[in-house]
Design a protein around this motif. Structure first.
Motif, PDB file in Angstrom:
ATOM      1  N   ASP A  56      -4.398   7.032  -2.807  1.00  0.00           N
ATOM      2  CA  ASP A  56      -4.971   7.979  -3.970  1.00  0.00           C
ATOM      3  C   ASP A  56      -5.605   7.115  -4.918  1.00  0.00           C
ATOM      4  N   ASP A  96      -2.607  15.665  -3.690  1.00  0.00           N
ATOM      5  CA  ASP A  96      -2.036  14.980  -2.579  1.00  0.00           C
ATOM      6  C   ASP A  96      -0.762  15.704  -1.852  1.00  0.00           C
ATOM      7  N   ASP A 111       2.083  14.315   0.500  1.00  0.00           N
ATOM      8  CA  ASP A 111       3.502  13.598   0.371  1.00  0.00           C
ATOM      9  C   ASP A 111       3.720  12.829  -0.581  1.00  0.00           C
ATOM     10  N   GLY A 112       4.893  12.991  -1.194  1.00  0.00           N
ATOM     11  CA  GLY A 112       5.161  12.220  -2.424  1.00  0.00           C
ATOM     12  C   GLY A 112       4.645  12.926  -3.887  1.00  0.00           C
ATOM     13  N   THR A 113       3.824  13.780  -3.698  1.00  0.00           N
ATOM     14  CA  THR A 113       3.126  14.424  -4.905  1.00  0.00           C
ATOM     15  C   THR A 113       3.691  15.761  -4.815  1.00  0.00           C
ATOM     16  N   ASP A 119       0.287   9.936  -5.502  1.00  0.00           N
ATOM     17  CA  ASP A 119       1.369   9.194  -5.630  1.00  0.00           C
ATOM     18  C   ASP A 119       1.179   7.792  -4.872  1.00  0.00           C
ATOM     19  N   ASP A 120       0.274   7.448  -4.012  1.00  0.00           N
ATOM     20  CA  ASP A 120       0.183   6.419  -3.046  1.00  0.00           C
ATOM     21  C   ASP A 120      -0.779   5.486  -3.556  1.00  0.00           C
TER      22      ASP A 120
HETATM   23 MG   LIG Z   1       0.982  10.966  -1.187  1.00  0.00          MG
END
Ligand SMILES: [Mg+2]
Length: 263
Positions: A216, A27, A29-31, A212-213
């Motif tokens: 996922d 992933d 964003d955030g990852t 992260d989300d």
């Molecule tokens: Mg993400």
């Protein structure tokens, strides 16, 4: 890194011995990148781009990125020496390194519903940030103070939920937002890739998915059996992922282990 994660990683990377190829699914964003309120400024954490370039230069790993964004945004933000295949729109789009693009178009009736919704939210987004995608309508409230964020969420749910009850549209919860969408999800993208490479068959291919989300979670579930799944997040939460990595340090450590194992 927790002891549990260390043990699982040790076992996972042992599986690289004798494997001709491996699969790294990511992933964005955030990852790979910290969140930014201006999402066009979300660059990878320091060192991550270099590590991914190194993995690609080893030519032992197929990297594919699976993101909720349109795929082209990922290609330019990630900016690797060789662009990876990117699944955009949570899996409804596939963008190949040579620029070829596949897109699942929603049925005309579904598209008409999204258009009507977009027309409404373009005029008044309840104080949130409204995003239109080819297959979805998205409301973001990242960076908004909690009481106001709750109000935006409430009004968005009121509008989205009745539409999600029928006709090929699904609600997709993510952190600080809600999406009403049609088409393949991240779990579907992971299954398609695994099938393509023949993972889970006679030839055991080391494969991992990092995310992260909440979006996922279907991908984590699809990796059960064929590979390893990692929740990349500062705080742990309930998840189907097998291991937990705290970014950016443990993400970088993971990528360095990958380079060593594949080298
Ligand atoms: Mg993400």
């Amino acid at each position: 890194m927790t002891r549990e994660t260390e043990i699982k990683l040790h076992e996972f990377f042992r599986g690289f011995a004798g494997a001709a190829t491996s699969l790294l699914l990511l992933d964005y964003d955030g990852t790979l990148a910290p969140f930014r309120v201006d999402r066009f400024k979300a660059a990878p954490w320091s060192g991550v781009r270099e590590l991914l370039n190194q993995i690609q230069n080893q030519k032992k790993t197929r990297i594919e990125v699976i993101s909720g964004r349109p795929g082209a945004e990922i290609v330019s933000l990630l900016n690797l020496e060789t662009p990876p295949t990117v699944w955009g729109l949570h899996g409804a789009e596939r963008l190949y390194p040579d620029g070829r693009r596949e897109l699942e178009f929603p049925a005309p009736a579904v598209r008409a519903k999204l258009d009507a919704l977009s027309a409404k939210l373009r005029g008044d987004a309840f104080g949130g940030l409204f995003e239109e995608k080819p297959n979805a309508a998205v409301m973001h409230w990242r960076g908004v103070a909690p009481p106001k964020a709750r109000a935006i969420e409430e009004r968005t749910r009121e509008l989205f939920e009745p539409l999600a009850e029928n006709d090929g549209l699904q609600l997709l919860d993510f952190e600080c937002g809600l999406e009403l969408r049609a088409g393949r999800d991240k779990g579907g993208a992971v299954k398609a890739i695994l099938e393509e490479v023949g993972a889970g068959g006679a030839a055991k291919i080391p494969a991992a998915y990092l995310g992260d989300d909440l979006t996922d979670e279907t991908a984590f579930a699809a990796m059960k059996g064929p590979g390893l799944s990692a929740l990349v997040r500062r705080e742990r939460r309930r998840t189907q992922a097998e291991i937990w990595l705290r970014p950016p340090e443990e993400l970088r450590a993971f990528l360095r282990m990958w380079i060593e194992a594949a080298g």
